[in-house]
Each structure stands twice: as C-alpha cells, then as structure tokens.
Design a protein around this motif. Sequence first.
Motif, PDB file in Angstrom:
ATOM      1  N   TYR A  85       0.815  -1.218   0.000  1.00 49.47           N
ATOM      2  CA  TYR A  85       0.000   0.000   0.000  1.00 49.47           C
ATOM      3  C   TYR A  85       0.851   1.271   0.000  1.00 49.47           C
ATOM      4  N   ARG A  86       1.979   1.227   0.719  1.00 50.18           N
ATOM      5  CA  ARG A  86       2.794   2.433   0.865  1.00 50.18           C
ATOM      6  C   ARG A  86       3.425   2.896  -0.458  1.00 50.18           C
ATOM      7  N   THR A  87       3.390   2.040  -1.492  1.00 45.59           N
ATOM      8  CA  THR A  87       3.920   2.452  -2.792  1.00 45.59           C
ATOM      9  C   THR A  87       3.202   3.694  -3.286  1.00 45.59           C
ATOM     10  N   GLU A  88       1.896   3.790  -2.990  1.00 48.83           N
ATOM     11  CA  GLU A  88       1.130   4.970  -3.386  1.00 48.83           C
ATOM     12  C   GLU A  88       1.662   6.230  -2.708  1.00 48.83           C
ATOM     13  N   ILE A  89       2.017   6.092  -1.436  1.00 46.99           N
ATOM     14  CA  ILE A  89       2.540   7.248  -0.697  1.00 46.99           C
ATOM     15  C   ILE A  89       3.908   7.653  -1.248  1.00 46.99           C
ATOM     16  N   LEU A  90       4.727   6.661  -1.590  1.00 48.61           N
ATOM     17  CA  LEU A  90       6.037   6.965  -2.174  1.00 48.61           C
ATOM     18  C   LEU A  90       5.882   7.696  -3.511  1.00 48.61           C
ATOM     19  N   ALA A  91       4.883   7.291  -4.310  1.00 47.87           N
ATOM     20  CA  ALA A  91       4.629   7.970  -5.586  1.00 47.87           C
ATOM     21  C   ALA A  91       4.184   9.410  -5.346  1.00 47.87           C
ATOM     22  N   ALA A  92       3.326   9.609  -4.343  1.00 50.87           N
ATOM     23  CA  ALA A  92       2.882  10.966  -4.008  1.00 50.87           C
ATOM     24  C   ALA A  92       4.060  11.824  -3.559  1.00 50.87           C
ATOM     25  N   LEU A  93       4.962  11.221  -2.761  1.00 51.56           N
ATOM     26  CA  LEU A  93       6.160  11.928  -2.313  1.00 51.56           C
ATOM     27  C   LEU A  93       7.039  12.313  -3.501  1.00 51.56           C
ATOM     28  N   ALA A  94       7.230  11.359  -4.425  1.00 53.32           N
ATOM     29  CA  ALA A  94       8.062  11.625  -5.604  1.00 53.32           C
ATOM     30  C   ALA A  94       7.451  12.717  -6.473  1.00 53.32           C
ATOM     31  N   ASN A  95       6.134  12.664  -6.665  1.00 58.25           N
ATOM     32  CA  ASN A  95       5.472  13.671  -7.492  1.00 58.25           C
ATOM     33  C   ASN A  95       5.548  15.059  -6.858  1.00 58.25           C
ATOM     34  N   SER A  96       5.325  15.139  -5.548  1.00 52.20           N
ATOM     35  CA  SER A  96       5.372  16.454  -4.892  1.00 52.20           C
ATOM     36  C   SER A  96       6.790  17.012  -4.895  1.00 52.20           C
ATOM     37  N   ALA A  97       7.787  16.147  -4.666  1.00 57.16           N
ATOM     38  CA  ALA A  97       9.182  16.603  -4.689  1.00 57.16           C
ATOM     39  C   ALA A  97       9.577  17.068  -6.089  1.00 57.16           C
ATOM     40  N   THR A  98       9.092  16.357  -7.111  1.00 56.54           N
ATOM     41  CA  THR A  98       9.372  16.762  -8.497  1.00 56.54           C
ATOM     42  C   THR A  98       8.762  18.121  -8.801  1.00 56.54           C
ATOM     43  N   LEU A  99       7.533  18.332  -8.335  1.00 56.82           N
ATOM     44  CA  LEU A  99       6.865  19.613  -8.571  1.00 56.82           C
ATOM     45  C   LEU A  99       7.619  20.772  -7.916  1.00 56.82           C
ATOM     46  N   ILE A 100       8.120  20.538  -6.706  1.00 55.20           N
ATOM     47  CA  ILE A 100       8.899  21.572  -6.024  1.00 55.20           C
ATOM     48  C   ILE A 100      10.181  21.848  -6.803  1.00 55.20           C
ATOM     49  N   GLY A 101      10.823  20.781  -7.308  1.00 59.16           N
ATOM     50  CA  GLY A 101      12.017  20.955  -8.132  1.00 59.16           C
ATOM     51  C   GLY A 101      11.734  21.729  -9.399  1.00 59.16           C
ATOM     52  N   VAL A 102      10.596  21.431 -10.044  1.00 60.45           N
ATOM     53  CA  VAL A 102      10.196  22.152 -11.255  1.00 60.45           C
ATOM     54  C   VAL A 102       9.976  23.629 -10.945  1.00 60.45           C
ATOM     55  N   SER A 103       9.343  23.912  -9.799  1.00 54.30           N
ATOM     56  CA  SER A 103       9.094  25.312  -9.402  1.00 54.30           C
ATOM     57  C   SER A 103      10.406  26.072  -9.239  1.00 54.30           C
ATOM     58  N   LEU A 104      11.369  25.447  -8.567  1.00 52.59           N
ATOM     59  CA  LEU A 104      12.663  26.102  -8.361  1.00 52.59           C
ATOM     60  C   LEU A 104      13.383  26.322  -9.696  1.00 52.59           C
ATOM     61  N   PHE A 105      13.258  25.347 -10.610  1.00 50.87           N
ATOM     62  CA  PHE A 105      13.862  25.482 -11.933  1.00 50.87           C
ATOM     63  C   PHE A 105      13.228  26.650 -12.700  1.00 50.87           C
ATOM     64  N   ILE A 106      11.898  26.780 -12.580  1.00 46.12           N
ATOM     65  CA  ILE A 106      11.195  27.885 -13.248  1.00 46.12           C
ATOM     66  C   ILE A 106      11.679  29.225 -12.705  1.00 46.12           C
ATOM     67  N   PHE A 107      11.854  29.318 -11.371  1.00 45.81           N
ATOM     68  CA  PHE A 107      12.377  30.550 -10.771  1.00 45.81           C
ATOM     69  C   PHE A 107      13.733  30.909 -11.378  1.00 45.81           C
ATOM     70  N   ALA A 108      14.624  29.913 -11.448  1.00 44.30           N
ATOM     71  CA  ALA A 108      15.966  30.162 -11.974  1.00 44.30           C
ATOM     72  C   ALA A 108      15.918  30.603 -13.433  1.00 44.30           C
ATOM     73  N   GLU A 109      15.082  29.933 -14.234  1.00 45.59           N
ATOM     74  CA  GLU A 109      14.956  30.294 -15.641  1.00 45.59           C
ATOM     75  C   GLU A 109      14.363  31.688 -15.810  1.00 45.59           C
ATOM     76  N   ALA A 110      13.387  32.011 -14.960  1.00 46.75           N
ATOM     77  CA  ALA A 110      12.738  33.329 -15.052  1.00 46.75           C
ATOM     78  C   ALA A 110      13.731  34.450 -14.776  1.00 46.75           C
ATOM     79  N   ILE A 111      14.612  34.234 -13.791  1.00 49.23           N
ATOM     80  CA  ILE A 111      15.629  35.247 -13.477  1.00 49.23           C
ATOM     81  C   ILE A 111      16.524  35.491 -14.690  1.00 49.23           C
ATOM     82  N   GLN A 112      16.923  34.398 -15.349  1.00 51.61           N
ATOM     83  CA  GLN A 112      17.762  34.534 -16.548  1.00 51.61           C
ATOM     84  C   GLN A 112      17.035  35.277 -17.662  1.00 51.61           C
TER      85      GLN A 112
END
Length: 320
Positions: free
Chosen positions: A97-124
């Motif tokens: 069952y916990r595989t679902e939670i791990l997927a949610a963790l991976a997706n949320s962490a990826t989204l945060i990474g994407v947000s930070l990447f967008i910030f960096a690109e926007a500054i450039q």
Amino acid sequence: MGAGHDHGGGHSHGGHSHGGHSHSHAAGANTRRLKLTLVLAAGYLVAEVVGGIVANSLALLADAGHMLSDVGALALSLFAMWMAQKPATARRTYGYYRTEILAALANSATLIGVSLFIFAEAIQRFRHPEPVMGVTVMWIAVGGLIVNLAGMVILHGGRDQSMNIRGAWLHLMTDALGSVGAIAGGALIWAFGWRWADPAVSVAIAILVLYSSWDLLKESVSVLLEGAPGHIDVNAVRGAMMEVAGVEDVHDLHVWTITSGMDALSAHAVVNDVAGRRPASEILYDLHCMLHDRFGLHHLTIQIEPRQFEEHTCAALAGA
C-alpha cells in the motif's frame, strides 16, 4: 491475551475486510482514471513534439518536455496503484500500500524541483529576454490547456481518496497553469512585444505550484513517519476510549495511516478485573463499535490488560 476472550486482545478482522473492500473498489476506479488521463497526455505529447519539430520551435519542444514530466508522473502513479494491489506476504505484512505514498512523495518533490527550476529560468529571462513566437505558442498552449483540463476532470473524483491521485492531479494543474500563462504571455508578446511577460507569468505560476505541492509533500512525509492522520484527534480518541464502561486507563495508543483512506489504531486498554465487573469481551466489543462509528477507524488492534499486568516483568524475569 487471546482475541475475543474475556481477558484478551482484539483485532478488527471484519472491519478491516470492509475497509479493504472499499479501498480496492476505489483503487480500481482510480486506476481507470489514471489510464484514461495517461492516454490523453501521451497523445498530446506526441502531437506537441511533432508540431515543435515541424515549426522548428524550441519553445514548443520545451513545453513538450513539461508535458513529458506529466506523462512520467501519471505513469508512476499508475505503477504505484498496480503495486498497491499486490497481496501481502510474510515479509510485507501490510502489502504494498505504501507504494502509493512513495509515488505521491516523488510527485510532490518533483513539482517543487520544477518550481525552483522555473524561478531560476525566469531570473535569466528577466536579465536576457529572448524572442518568443507568440502566436504559435498561444495555439499550442490552448491545445495543452484543453488536454490538461480534461485530465483534471477525470482525476477529480479520486483526488480526495488518494494522495497518489492528488499528486498526479497537481501535475496536470501545474501544466494547465503553465498553458494559461503561456497563452497570456504569448498574447502580450504578440500584441505589445513585452518579452518580460513570459518570465513574469512563469514566476506567478511557480509560486502557486510551490504552495500546492508543499502540502502534499508534508502529508506524504507524515504518513511515512507514522504520524497521526490530520483529521483524527488522538487525545479525543483516548478520551472516548476512557468513557467506555470498564476501561480504567489507555496507554501505548497509536493512530497512523497505512495508505490513503486506510487508517489504523493500536492500543492497550486497562480494565478492572474485580469479580462482578464487565467481561473483557464486552468491553472490547464496545471499544471497536465506538471507534468504528465515531472516528471511522476499521483496522484496530486492542490489547485488554488487567490492572496489575505489567509488560516489563517478562523481561525482568528473563534477566533473573
């Protein structure tokens, strides 16, 4: 302390079966939602890549890369749903069952990474504005928005049932916001030549994505750390258990989430063992019914203990 005996502990088999059945039904519906959404996203991804190559547009290929992250998130969520339905084993007593939670963790962490990447690109881009094909980006973004909105509608029914589905839904929302921003930015660039509109819109979108995904990340980590579910007040549970006739004390009380929609409880209930008092089996029955009805808890493990019982005496005797 045998289950169902006057002086025993109890495990809610019937309640767990009911909870497992409803969870399986919801998992089946969510799997169908994910499959349909994945087909939509993958189909548009192919169209976007072909369009970007034909139009020789780097902007469209970059947007296709964003859509690729959505397809990856949906595929990960679908894999997690499949894994979660595998039966329990002697080594994985709760199953997967916990595989679902791990997927949610991976997706949320990826989204945060994407947000930070967008910030960096926007500054450039603020520092060095680049030419953007406004009209082409607008039309492709409209197509992407339609696909993402359709996917969000499909997944909406399972968003509150599963953190895994919510993570996939957030990915689509991110892309939908990106499409809206691309439409707005493309329109401003096409109409007024404002190159700064593209990074400005990107920053606004990144802030929204960061805000949304942070809650999912915290909830996923809380589940993995065996934290109490946010909708259950553990002190209220303890108080309610103490109100059951015959219960003198409650200790070692734990409430945790196995996976979305499946909460569990374990506790030790101290009862009065004086002759003429209520049988432990009746107290156990009342505790189970109360926890089912008042708190929606179905996976229960309750140990009934007489007042003088002390667990540490076993270790002390062994040491002697």
